[in-house]
Design an enzyme around this catalytic site. Sequence first.
Site, PDB file in Angstrom:
ATOM      1  N   GLY A 232       0.774  -1.242   0.000  1.00 34.35           N
ATOM      2  CA  GLY A 232       0.000   0.000   0.000  1.00 34.35           C
ATOM      3  C   GLY A 232       0.803   1.290   0.000  1.00 34.35           C
ATOM      4  O   GLY A 232       0.349   2.302  -0.514  1.00 34.35           O
TER       5      GLY A 232
ATOM      6  N   GLU B 203       4.299   4.183   5.875  1.00 33.63           N
ATOM      7  CA  GLU B 203       3.062   3.398   5.890  1.00 33.63           C
ATOM      8  C   GLU B 203       1.970   4.106   5.097  1.00 33.63           C
ATOM      9  O   GLU B 203       1.988   5.332   4.956  1.00 33.63           O
ATOM     10  CB  GLU B 203       2.612   3.232   7.340  1.00 33.63           C
ATOM     11  CG  GLU B 203       2.268   1.895   7.894  1.00 33.63           C
ATOM     12  CD  GLU B 203       1.658   0.793   7.065  1.00 33.63           C
ATOM     13  OE1 GLU B 203       1.433   0.924   5.839  1.00 33.63           O
ATOM     14  OE2 GLU B 203       1.375  -0.234   7.667  1.00 33.63           O
ATOM     15  N   ASP B 204       1.020   3.336   4.593  1.00 31.58           N
ATOM     16  CA  ASP B 204      -0.107   3.931   3.877  1.00 31.58           C
ATOM     17  C   ASP B 204      -1.152   4.461   4.853  1.00 31.58           C
ATOM     18  O   ASP B 204      -1.583   5.597   4.767  1.00 31.58           O
ATOM     19  CB  ASP B 204      -0.733   2.933   2.883  1.00 31.58           C
ATOM     20  CG  ASP B 204      -1.081   1.581   3.500  1.00 31.58           C
ATOM     21  OD1 ASP B 204      -0.849   1.368   4.715  1.00 31.58           O
ATOM     22  OD2 ASP B 204      -1.581   0.715   2.760  1.00 31.58           O
TER      23      ASP B 204
ATOM     24  N   ASP C 234      -4.555   2.068  11.165  1.00 30.22           N
ATOM     25  CA  ASP C 234      -5.955   1.805  11.487  1.00 30.22           C
ATOM     26  C   ASP C 234      -6.003   1.384  12.959  1.00 30.22           C
ATOM     27  O   ASP C 234      -5.996   2.240  13.837  1.00 30.22           O
ATOM     28  CB  ASP C 234      -6.419   0.718  10.511  1.00 30.22           C
ATOM     29  CG  ASP C 234      -7.898   0.453  10.555  1.00 30.22           C
ATOM     30  OD1 ASP C 234      -8.664   1.344  10.916  1.00 30.22           O
ATOM     31  OD2 ASP C 234      -8.314  -0.676  10.206  1.00 30.22           O
TER      32      ASP C 234
ATOM     33  N   LYS D  50      -6.435   6.781  10.952  1.00 30.45           N
ATOM     34  CA  LYS D  50      -7.831   6.672  11.394  1.00 30.45           C
ATOM     35  C   LYS D  50      -7.817   6.552  12.915  1.00 30.45           C
ATOM     36  O   LYS D  50      -7.924   5.456  13.452  1.00 30.45           O
ATOM     37  CB  LYS D  50      -8.461   5.385  10.842  1.00 30.45           C
ATOM     38  CG  LYS D  50      -8.966   5.392   9.443  1.00 30.45           C
ATOM     39  CD  LYS D  50      -9.668   4.048   9.182  1.00 30.45           C
ATOM     40  CE  LYS D  50      -9.904   3.821   7.723  1.00 30.45           C
ATOM     41  NZ  LYS D  50     -10.347   2.433   7.444  1.00 30.45           N
TER      42      LYS D  50
ATOM     43  N   PHE E 216     -13.929   3.054   4.956  1.00 33.69           N
ATOM     44  CA  PHE E 216     -12.982   2.293   4.160  1.00 33.69           C
ATOM     45  C   PHE E 216     -12.621   3.070   2.893  1.00 33.69           C
ATOM     46  O   PHE E 216     -13.481   3.393   2.084  1.00 33.69           O
ATOM     47  CB  PHE E 216     -13.540   0.913   3.796  1.00 33.69           C
ATOM     48  CG  PHE E 216     -12.465   0.010   3.299  1.00 33.69           C
ATOM     49  CD1 PHE E 216     -11.653  -0.680   4.189  1.00 33.69           C
ATOM     50  CD2 PHE E 216     -12.209  -0.109   1.934  1.00 33.69           C
ATOM     51  CE1 PHE E 216     -10.621  -1.483   3.737  1.00 33.69           C
ATOM     52  CE2 PHE E 216     -11.174  -0.909   1.470  1.00 33.69           C
ATOM     53  CZ  PHE E 216     -10.380  -1.595   2.368  1.00 33.69           C
ATOM     54  N   VAL E 217     -11.351   3.364   2.753  1.00 35.12           N
ATOM     55  CA  VAL E 217     -10.907   4.184   1.626  1.00 35.12           C
ATOM     56  C   VAL E 217      -9.983   3.407   0.691  1.00 35.12           C
ATOM     57  O   VAL E 217      -9.323   2.456   1.099  1.00 35.12           O
ATOM     58  CB  VAL E 217     -10.185   5.465   2.115  1.00 35.12           C
ATOM     59  CG1 VAL E 217     -11.143   6.394   2.841  1.00 35.12           C
ATOM     60  CG2 VAL E 217      -8.981   5.138   2.991  1.00 35.12           C
TER      61      VAL E 217
ATOM     62  N   ARG F 271      -5.609   0.641  -6.465  1.00 33.55           N
ATOM     63  CA  ARG F 271      -4.368   1.248  -5.969  1.00 33.55           C
ATOM     64  C   ARG F 271      -3.913   2.399  -6.858  1.00 33.55           C
ATOM     65  O   ARG F 271      -3.268   3.333  -6.398  1.00 33.55           O
ATOM     66  CB  ARG F 271      -3.241   0.208  -5.918  1.00 33.55           C
ATOM     67  CG  ARG F 271      -3.441  -0.887  -4.886  1.00 33.55           C
ATOM     68  CD  ARG F 271      -2.131  -1.632  -4.682  1.00 33.55           C
ATOM     69  NE  ARG F 271      -2.284  -2.895  -3.982  1.00 33.55           N
ATOM     70  CZ  ARG F 271      -2.314  -3.053  -2.667  1.00 33.55           C
ATOM     71  NH1 ARG F 271      -2.232  -1.994  -1.885  1.00 33.55           N
ATOM     72  NH2 ARG F 271      -2.433  -4.245  -2.117  1.00 33.55           N
TER      73      ARG F 271
HETATM   74  P1  IMP Z   1      -3.776  -1.848  11.256  1.00 30.07           P
HETATM   75  O1  IMP Z   1      -2.825  -2.934  11.621  1.00 30.07           O
HETATM   76  O2  IMP Z   1      -5.161  -2.153  11.725  1.00 30.07           O
HETATM   77  O3  IMP Z   1      -3.317  -0.485  11.667  1.00 30.07           O
HETATM   78  O4  IMP Z   1      -3.944  -1.939   9.701  1.00 30.07           O
HETATM   79  C1  IMP Z   1      -3.204  -1.289   8.795  1.00 30.07           C
HETATM   80  C2  IMP Z   1      -3.392  -1.927   7.430  1.00 30.07           C
HETATM   81  O5  IMP Z   1      -4.755  -2.268   7.154  1.00 30.07           O
HETATM   82  C3  IMP Z   1      -2.987  -0.935   6.386  1.00 30.07           C
HETATM   83  O6  IMP Z   1      -1.620  -1.026   6.114  1.00 30.07           O
HETATM   84  C4  IMP Z   1      -3.878  -1.306   5.213  1.00 30.07           C
HETATM   85  O7  IMP Z   1      -3.244  -2.297   4.453  1.00 30.07           O
HETATM   86  C5  IMP Z   1      -5.123  -1.889   5.843  1.00 30.07           C
HETATM   87  N1  IMP Z   1      -6.221  -0.891   5.901  1.00 30.07           N
HETATM   88  C6  IMP Z   1      -6.738  -0.311   7.003  1.00 30.07           C
HETATM   89  N2  IMP Z   1      -7.726   0.548   6.709  1.00 30.07           N
HETATM   90  C7  IMP Z   1      -7.823   0.546   5.352  1.00 30.07           C
HETATM   91  C8  IMP Z   1      -8.675   1.257   4.423  1.00 30.07           C
HETATM   92  O8  IMP Z   1      -9.552   2.089   4.755  1.00 30.07           O
HETATM   93  N3  IMP Z   1      -8.462   0.974   3.114  1.00 30.07           N
HETATM   94  C9  IMP Z   1      -7.539   0.088   2.680  1.00 30.07           C
HETATM   95  N4  IMP Z   1      -6.723  -0.591   3.506  1.00 30.07           N
HETATM   96  C10 IMP Z   1      -6.879  -0.372   4.845  1.00 30.07           C
HETATM   97 MG    MG Z   2      -0.548  -1.933   4.539  1.00 29.59          MG
END
Ligand code: IMP
Ligand code: MG
Length: 183
Positions: free
Chosen positions: A47, A101-102, A105, A133, A155-156, A168
């Site tokens: 991402g 990082e992208d 979450d 987020k 969700f984006v 992407r």
């Molecule tokens: P975390 O471990 O929950 O912080 O998740 C992070 C990962 O979940 C990111 O690197 C994304 O790959 C994926 N992710 C979380 N939210 C989104 C979203 O809104 N769109 C697309 N991918 C997401």
């Molecule tokens: Mg990711």
Amino acid sequence: MKEMEKDIDRIIISEEEIKSRICELGQEITSSYDIDESLVMVCILRGAAIFMADLSRQIDMPVIFDFMDVSSYGTGTKSGVVRIIKDLEENIEERHVLIVEDIIDTGKTIKNVVDMLETRKPASIKIVTMLDKPERRIVKQVEVDFNGFEIPNEFVVGYGLDFAEKYRNLPYIGVLKEELYSD
Ligand code: IMP
Ligand code: MG
């Protein structure tokens, strides 16, 4: 982009906004370092690839690119330990690392990546994320050094972010129509 545009409910961050924010982030990052050696930029695949490409060109100092791919922790109540799918090529001991990082979450992925990289004794680790987020954060012990945009809990896709590997290459960040992922 017509084929993908029909699946987007609305654009939340335009191509122009992304561009100008990345320019600011590049300046912030550049002025936060006072180092003689190259900065090791660690892109979390897949991402963050587009963000890394654009951001790195706004950082005014020598950088090295490296890439890491980690598995997601699955759904539900899993422990949250991520697995390395592709490790770094560089030895980061005594070096300055910037994790790219992208989106952050729950915070589980970034926390695990930071913990893994810290065992390798880098000189420093900083984190830059395109999106955050904060409402969804479960792991609170992560400090994000540079953040592009805070977004609501939706969700984006686009600008590197996918749904089932699609979208992407959209140049903006948009909210995916709910009917596309609600079954
Ligand atoms: P975390 O471990 O929950 O912080 O998740 C992070 C990962 O979940 C990111 O690197 C994304 O790959 C994926 N992710 C979380 N939210 C989104 C979203 O809104 N769109 C697309 N991918 C997401
Ligand atoms: Mg990711």
